[in-house]
Each structure stands twice: as C-alpha cells, then as structure tokens.
Write a protein that holds these residues in place. Structure first.
Motif, PDB file in Angstrom:
ATOM      1  N   THR A  33      -3.567  -2.915   6.201  1.00 60.03           N
ATOM      2  CA  THR A  33      -3.378  -4.064   7.071  1.00 60.03           C
ATOM      3  C   THR A  33      -3.535  -5.342   6.254  1.00 60.03           C
ATOM      4  O   THR A  33      -4.477  -5.469   5.468  1.00 60.03           O
ATOM      5  CB  THR A  33      -4.427  -4.048   8.197  1.00 60.03           C
ATOM      6  N   LEU A  34      -2.599  -6.242   6.439  1.00 57.65           N
ATOM      7  CA  LEU A  34      -2.677  -7.494   5.679  1.00 57.65           C
ATOM      8  C   LEU A  34      -3.491  -8.504   6.471  1.00 57.65           C
ATOM      9  O   LEU A  34      -3.291  -8.680   7.673  1.00 57.65           O
ATOM     10  CB  LEU A  34      -1.269  -8.036   5.424  1.00 57.65           C
ATOM     11  N   ILE A  35      -4.395  -9.137   5.762  1.00 60.55           N
ATOM     12  CA  ILE A  35      -5.296 -10.083   6.397  1.00 60.55           C
ATOM     13  C   ILE A  35      -4.913 -11.480   5.925  1.00 60.55           C
ATOM     14  O   ILE A  35      -4.704 -11.707   4.730  1.00 60.55           O
ATOM     15  CB  ILE A  35      -6.753  -9.799   5.990  1.00 60.55           C
ATOM     16  N   VAL A  36      -4.822 -12.404   6.838  1.00 61.86           N
ATOM     17  CA  VAL A  36      -4.562 -13.795   6.474  1.00 61.86           C
ATOM     18  C   VAL A  36      -5.647 -14.659   7.089  1.00 61.86           C
ATOM     19  O   VAL A  36      -5.950 -14.537   8.275  1.00 61.86           O
ATOM     20  CB  VAL A  36      -3.188 -14.265   6.990  1.00 61.86           C
ATOM     21  N   ALA A  37      -6.222 -15.496   6.258  1.00 58.85           N
ATOM     22  CA  ALA A  37      -7.251 -16.402   6.760  1.00 58.85           C
ATOM     23  C   ALA A  37      -6.592 -17.493   7.577  1.00 58.85           C
ATOM     24  O   ALA A  37      -5.511 -17.970   7.251  1.00 58.85           O
ATOM     25  CB  ALA A  37      -8.030 -16.990   5.597  1.00 58.85           C
ATOM     26  N   GLU A  38      -7.257 -17.862   8.630  1.00 55.15           N
ATOM     27  CA  GLU A  38      -6.718 -18.908   9.490  1.00 55.15           C
ATOM     28  C   GLU A  38      -7.500 -20.201   9.376  1.00 55.15           C
ATOM     29  O   GLU A  38      -7.145 -21.198   9.973  1.00 55.15           O
ATOM     30  CB  GLU A  38      -6.750 -18.438  10.952  1.00 55.15           C
ATOM     31  N   CYS A  39      -8.608 -20.175   8.655  1.00 54.68           N
ATOM     32  CA  CYS A  39      -9.369 -21.405   8.519  1.00 54.68           C
ATOM     33  C   CYS A  39     -10.154 -21.358   7.209  1.00 54.68           C
ATOM     34  O   CYS A  39     -10.201 -20.329   6.536  1.00 54.68           O
ATOM     35  CB  CYS A  39     -10.323 -21.575   9.697  1.00 54.68           C
ATOM     36  N   GLU A  40     -10.706 -22.494   6.873  1.00 52.86           N
ATOM     37  CA  GLU A  40     -11.519 -22.597   5.669  1.00 52.86           C
ATOM     38  C   GLU A  40     -12.909 -22.058   5.975  1.00 52.86           C
ATOM     39  O   GLU A  40     -13.363 -22.131   7.111  1.00 52.86           O
ATOM     40  CB  GLU A  40     -11.633 -24.061   5.245  1.00 52.86           C
ATOM     41  N   PRO A  41     -13.584 -21.520   4.958  1.00 57.61           N
ATOM     42  CA  PRO A  41     -14.962 -21.100   5.201  1.00 57.61           C
ATOM     43  C   PRO A  41     -15.839 -22.293   5.581  1.00 57.61           C
ATOM     44  O   PRO A  41     -15.666 -23.387   5.046  1.00 57.61           O
ATOM     45  CB  PRO A  41     -15.411 -20.501   3.876  1.00 57.61           C
ATOM     46  N   ALA A  42     -16.717 -22.064   6.503  1.00 56.25           N
ATOM     47  CA  ALA A  42     -17.615 -23.133   6.938  1.00 56.25           C
ATOM     48  C   ALA A  42     -18.989 -22.899   6.336  1.00 56.25           C
ATOM     49  O   ALA A  42     -19.355 -21.765   6.056  1.00 56.25           O
ATOM     50  CB  ALA A  42     -17.705 -23.122   8.461  1.00 56.25           C
ATOM     51  N   PRO A  43     -19.743 -23.972   6.105  1.00 49.52           N
ATOM     52  CA  PRO A  43     -21.091 -23.784   5.565  1.00 49.52           C
ATOM     53  C   PRO A  43     -21.942 -22.959   6.513  1.00 49.52           C
ATOM     54  O   PRO A  43     -21.784 -23.060   7.735  1.00 49.52           O
ATOM     55  CB  PRO A  43     -21.645 -25.207   5.451  1.00 49.52           C
TER      56      PRO A  43
END
Lengths: 117, 552
Positions: free
Chosen positions: A32-42
């Motif tokens: 399964t291909l995973i795509v991030a939808e947001c930036e990592p948050a602190p």
C-alpha cells in the motif's frame, strides 16, 4: 537481518504502539502506498514524524517498515493512527496492465546478468 | 585494679605512711597535753592521772591516725575510680568507633586492631578484640551476601537483556499473529530486568547495560515507561530534542521508571500519569505528576530524605518498596536532583533534574523545522552514517568506474537502511541525489553522481530540479580541489558535512521509478562490463572528467 546489538534502542515496541499489537481495520498491506497529507507537528511521536517525512512522496508500507526498522505490523498500527487523524492517505497500487510489464526477454537478460555477477 | 596502679600518678604518701606520721604527730601533741595535768595535779593521784591521760592521748592519737588513713584511702580510691571511668570513656568514644569504622571500610580484623591504639587494661583489650572479631565477621558476611546478590542480579540482568534482544528479533521475524504475545513477554521481561537492575543498584553493582550513544529524551521516557506494569497510563508530553549521554542513560531511565512506577501504583488505576519535559538552563527537568494520594508533609520529607541520602541504609529497605532507595542511589551516582511536591493535578509531583553535563542536544535537522527530530537519531549513529556516506563519496569520486566503489556504495546504503534509521535522514541532508533510501543501495550511481555531493553550487538547487540540471562537477564556485601525490583529488576532512544542504523537499523517487526498462538493462550491462573488466580500466579522474565517465 539483525537490527540488534549495542546500537539497539531502549524503547520497546509496545511503548511505540501504546500496547496495541494489531492494527484495527485492514487498510494496509505490504505494498500500500502511503502519502503524507500534512507536515509533522511538534510533539508528535517520533515514528509518526519519520513516516510523514518519508511519505512526502508515495512510499510503500514495507519501505517505511525498513526505513523505520520496525516490524510491518507495528508500522501498520502507526499508520492506522495517522490515517485515523487524516494525516496520511493510503493508495492501493493498481495491478499494472499487461502492456506495462517488461518483456520476458528483458527479464531473462536481467536474470542472466544477475547470475553472472 | 592493680593493673591500673602504674598509670595513675602516685600519691605523695601512701595512706599507711600518712597514718603513721599522723599517729606520731598526734602522740607528740597529745603526750605534751597529757603531761600538763599530770604535772599540775596533786602528787598523790599522779600515777593514776598519768595512766588516765596517757591512755586518753594514745586513744586520741590512734583515732586520729585511723581517720587520716581512712581519708587517704578514700581519696586514693576515688582517683582510681575516675581513672577507670576515663579509660572506659576513651574506649567507648574513641577506640571502638575508630575500630568499627576501619572494619566497615573493609579492613581485616588484624589490620584494624593494629591501627587502633589498644587500651592498657587487659579487660578493655579483651573487649576490643572480641568486638573486632564479631564486627569483622558481620562485615564479611554482609559483603559476601551483597556480592552474592550482586552477581545473581547481574546474571538475571544479562539474561533479561539477551531475552529482550531475542524477543525484539522475534518481533521482527514473526507476523502479526504472535506479535501480541511477544509484546506481552517483552513487557514482562523488561519488568523483570528492572527488578534485577534495582537489586544490582542496591548491592552496588554496575547497572544493566551501557549505551554507546546518546539516547534521545523520547527514547529515555519510553524506555522508562516500558519497564513498569501500567505503562499504558503514562502520557508523555515532550518535544525535547535533548539526548542523555550514553553512560548515564540507563541510570536515568531506571530512576524514571521507578518514579513512574511509584506514580502509577499510588494513584487510582483509572487515572493517568503525566510526564512533562522541560529544557532549562541547568539541564532537563522531567516532572512526573499523578493524581493519586497526596503525600503528607512528613511523607514528602521522608521521600526527599530517601532520595537524597548520601549513603544507602539497607535497614531502611523493606522487601516491596525499593523504589525510592534505588532512585536515591542512581541520583547520587549521576548527579540527578529529585524533589517531591504536591501536584496541581491533586496528587504528587516528582521533579527530576538531569544536569546539563549529561545532556547533549541533537543536531537540528532543519532550521525552524518541526522542533523535533526522529527519536532514533542519536548523533553517534548519524555520525557513523555520515562517515559511510563520506567513504562512499570518496570512492565514487576518485574511481568512478570501479565496481568496488559501487559495491561499497551499495553496501553502505544497505547497511544504513538496515543498521541505522538515522541514515536516510542524514543522506537527505548530505546527498542531493534524488533517491529513496532503500533504492539508493541499488542505484547508487544513476547519473546523479555526476553532481558532486560536495558541490555547493549544485546543492543550492532544489531537489525537484536537480535531475534536469546535470551540472558538471566542480562547475560552481567549489572549494579549490587539491590533488595528492598520486594525482587523485583530495577531500578535506569535514568539507562534505560542513557544506551539506538542508533539504527542503523529500527525496524525489519519481525518477528512479520512471526510468525505462531498457535504460535499466543498459545500465546493468555496463555494470557487468565493468565487473568483468571489459570497460576501460579505472583511472584517476579530475572533476571535469567525471561526467564523461558517467555510465549513461
């Protein structure tokens, strides 16, 4: 594969998954291909941060697992968390059409070359 | 009593002598006095009078002498008594404590007796010797028991460590079906390991294991969490990027685990325990707050005393509550400051200060980034990965066509992926080639290698553009390349790392995917030629020549 040794990390896998050992829902398989939808948050768990960083381009679950040095089942649990909060999307790769597959001759050539290495 | 006689100063006169002198003097005086009535009296009764007066004089003299004798003797006894008391005092206050201290410090009975000033009295000497023997035996027994405990604990520790390693390996090997059970075993083993660690700490043995790299705060907290039974009730609130020095990491983790264990066991089983991390000037402050029982003032003081005790008092230990004593030992060993206070959450808060000298900051991966880097990226790991990278760069740059270089690159790449999670991140930071970490191993030189990773000009271009702009190596305002005696370019130490770009974009994977099959095959062919020695022999290349050697 021996990820252990003096460089092993002290945190145990059950602390990484918060005690879960099974991903809820079978949304992910190995490719399964995973795509991030947001930036990592602190303040996020470091594994989540790493997944979001690695998955800026579509990345397979198994690749994430290798990069994180975590078992696939653990990565699945982490991905479920991220999917539930909408930070990633999962795409199942389509089976390539017949025309896209490489020629058998080419595959044979590759195989021969690999044998000769 | 007679033995004491030589030690005390001799009285000027023995009582008998004094009594004799007194008798003589009294006889003279009373004799004189008795003579007077005899002479003054009538002659007829003179004989009778003389007898009477003489007798009276003798009686008075004898009484007087007896009194003097009694007084003298009493004084002499008093002095003797005072001497005995002083000697006993010296024995109790000086000799015996010094002797016991020596014995407790590990001296043998004979050595301790030899260094102790022995009392003069035989009885006192016997007391000292008996005591020395008994205390010495007690100390030996204590030491033997301690070392037996310590070595047993050490063996359990070793067992637990190897079991944990095995379990981790099994967790990797087996699928989801058994993962839950393995994690359960893992958890129990970790707790058993902590118990063994506690016994080891209390018996003065060294702690379980040492980490040869700094451990990030997240890993420290999770490592501590993983050793207690109710770890699910712990909530971590940390965005710290600090890492604890490897030699102290185990101790810090253990101390935190004991504190967390206390917090979870003394609060309701449904409540959560919150752990906060704060970086301050003095170090890193970790507070563990529960919402359980509020400790009374006395209990707080007692707890503080337990964790700040300079020396461990084994008698204060009870079988089930070792935690604070362990924390105290570890705090003393690593210079941690532990304090207790009532928590704003209604329970007790424990504040642990890890001093600055045990803290190292993680290198920030991107300025103004998320403020948090991967939990597994210890500097030591990153550094090694960077070394691998440097090695590979040197090889690629100096002998571009040599298959060894390629293999080495592949090896380095695969090792990074397998061995260190930090590696891909470091490669992102230092390697402009658009690769995905585990693909990188196989396609280490897919044309992108023509752009030297240490070329600042090229590095400044964003990654997405990089594949389309194959600038020749050394075209930019690169640092002047030096050449060694062999004609090979020399790389200055640290130059690659210093000039490393900060990636703004993820590694582009599209290009490796979009490569056509024919192209792949052609590349493999050329690789094979290189392996079989058909290609022109590897030769030293200058940066300008490098693009021509590109397999494409």
């Amino acid at each position: 594969m021996s990820p252990l040794g003096p460089d092993d990390d002290p945190d145990r896998l059950y602390t990484v998954t918060g005690g879960r050992s099974r991903a809820t829902g079978g949304a992910f398989d190995l490719v399964t291909l995973i795509v991030a939808e947001c930036e990592p948050a602190p303040g996020m768990q470091s594994e989540h941060v790493r997944i979001l960083e690695l998955a800026r381009r579509p990345t397979a679950v198994v690749e994430l697992s290798a990069a994180l040095r975590l078992p696939v089942s653990v990565v699945r649990i982490l991905l479920t968390d991220l999917l539930d909060t909408g930070r990633i999307t999962a795409r199942h790769p389509r089976t390539p059409a017949r025309a896209e597959l490489p020629e058998p001759d080419l595959l044979k050539e590759v195989l021969d070359a690999l044998h000769r290495l | 009593m007679s033995a004491l006689t030589p030690t005390r100063p001799q009285p000027a006169r023995s009582p008998l002598k004094a009594a004799l002198y007194a008798l003589l003097a009294a006889l003279v005086v009373t004799g004189g006095l008795a003579l007077w009535p005899v002479l003054a009296g009538p002659a007829a009764s003179r004989t009778w009078l003389a007898w009477c007066c003489g007798t009276a004089a003798v009686v008075v003299s004898v009484l007087l002498a007896a009194t003097v004798y009694a007084f003298r003797t009493a004084a002499r006894h008093r002095a003797r008594l005072a001497d005995v008391e002083a000697a006993a005092g010296r024995l109790a206050d000086e000799t015996l404590p010094a002797l016991v201290t020596r014995l407790r410090d590990g001296a043998s009975v004979d050595t301790a007796l030899g260094h102790t000033p022995m009392p003069e009295t035989a009885a006192h000497r016997r007391i000292v010797e008996t005591l020395a023997t008994e205390v010495g035996r007690g100390e030996r027994m204590r030491a033997a028991a301690m070392s037996a405990c310590a070595s047993a604990a050490g063996r359990v520790q070793a067992l637990a460590t190897s079991m944990l390693a095995d379990l981790r390996e099994m967790e990797h090997r087996h699928g989801e079906e058994v993962l839950g059970d393995l994690l359960k075993l893992d958890h129990s083993t970790a707790q058993a390991g902590r118990l063994a660690d506690s016994i080891a700490v209390l018996t003065g043995a060294r702690s379980g294991r040492r980490w040869n790299k700094p451990i990030t705060m997240e890993s420290i907290l999770r490592g501590a969490m993983g050793r207690i039974s109710a770890y699910r009730r712990i909530r971590l609130h940390s965005s710290s990027t600090a890492a604890v020095a490897g030699h102290a990491a185990e101790g810090v983790m253990h101390a935190l685990a004991e504190i967390m264990d206390n917090a979870t066991s003394f609060s309701p089983p449904t409540s959560t325990v919150h752990v906060y991390v704060e970086e301050t000037q003095a170090g890193v402050v970790i507070s563990v707050e529960d919402s359980g029982l509020v400790m009374t003032e006395t209990a707080l003081r007692r707890a503080e005393a337990a964790v700040s005790a300079k020396e461990l008092d084994l008698m204060s230990l009870s079988g089930t509550r070792l935690g604070l004593a362990v924390v105290g030992c570890l705090a003393g060993k690593h210079g941690l400051t532990v304090s207790f206070r009532p928590s704003a959450r209604g329970g007790t808060g424990v504040v642990v200060l890890i001093p600055q000298q045990l803290i190292s900051q993680q290198p920030a991966r991107r300025p103004g980034g998320t403020g948090r880097t991967g939990g597994h990226e210890a500097p030591a790991t990153s550094l090694r990965a960077a070394h691998d990278l440097q090695d590979r760069e040197v090889h690629e740059r100096d002998v571009p066509e040599l298959p060894a270089a390629r293999e080495r690159g592949a090896a380095a790449g695969s090792r990074d992926v397998r061995g260190t999670t930090a590696a891909p991140a470091v490669r992102e930071a230092t390697d402009p080639r658009p690769t995905v970490p585990d693909r990188d191993a196989g396609t280490a030189r897919d044309g992108g290698a023509s752009r030297g990773p240490d070329d600042p000009h090229d590095r400044s271009t964003p990654h997405r553009d990089a594949p389309d702009v194959p600038a020749p190596r050394g075209a930019g305002p690169a640092p002047a390349t030096e050449y060694g005696p062999s004609g090979l370019p020399k790389r200055r130490r640290g130059q690659t790392l210093a000039g490393a770009p900060i990636p703004q974009n993820p590694p582009a994977t599209g290009r490796t995917r979009s490569r056509s099959h024919e192209e792949s095959a052609a590349r493999l062919r050329s690789f094979r030629r290189a392996v079989q020695g058909e290609a022109p022999p590897a030769r030293p290349t200058t940066p300008e020549e490098a693009p021509k050697d590109d397999p494409r």
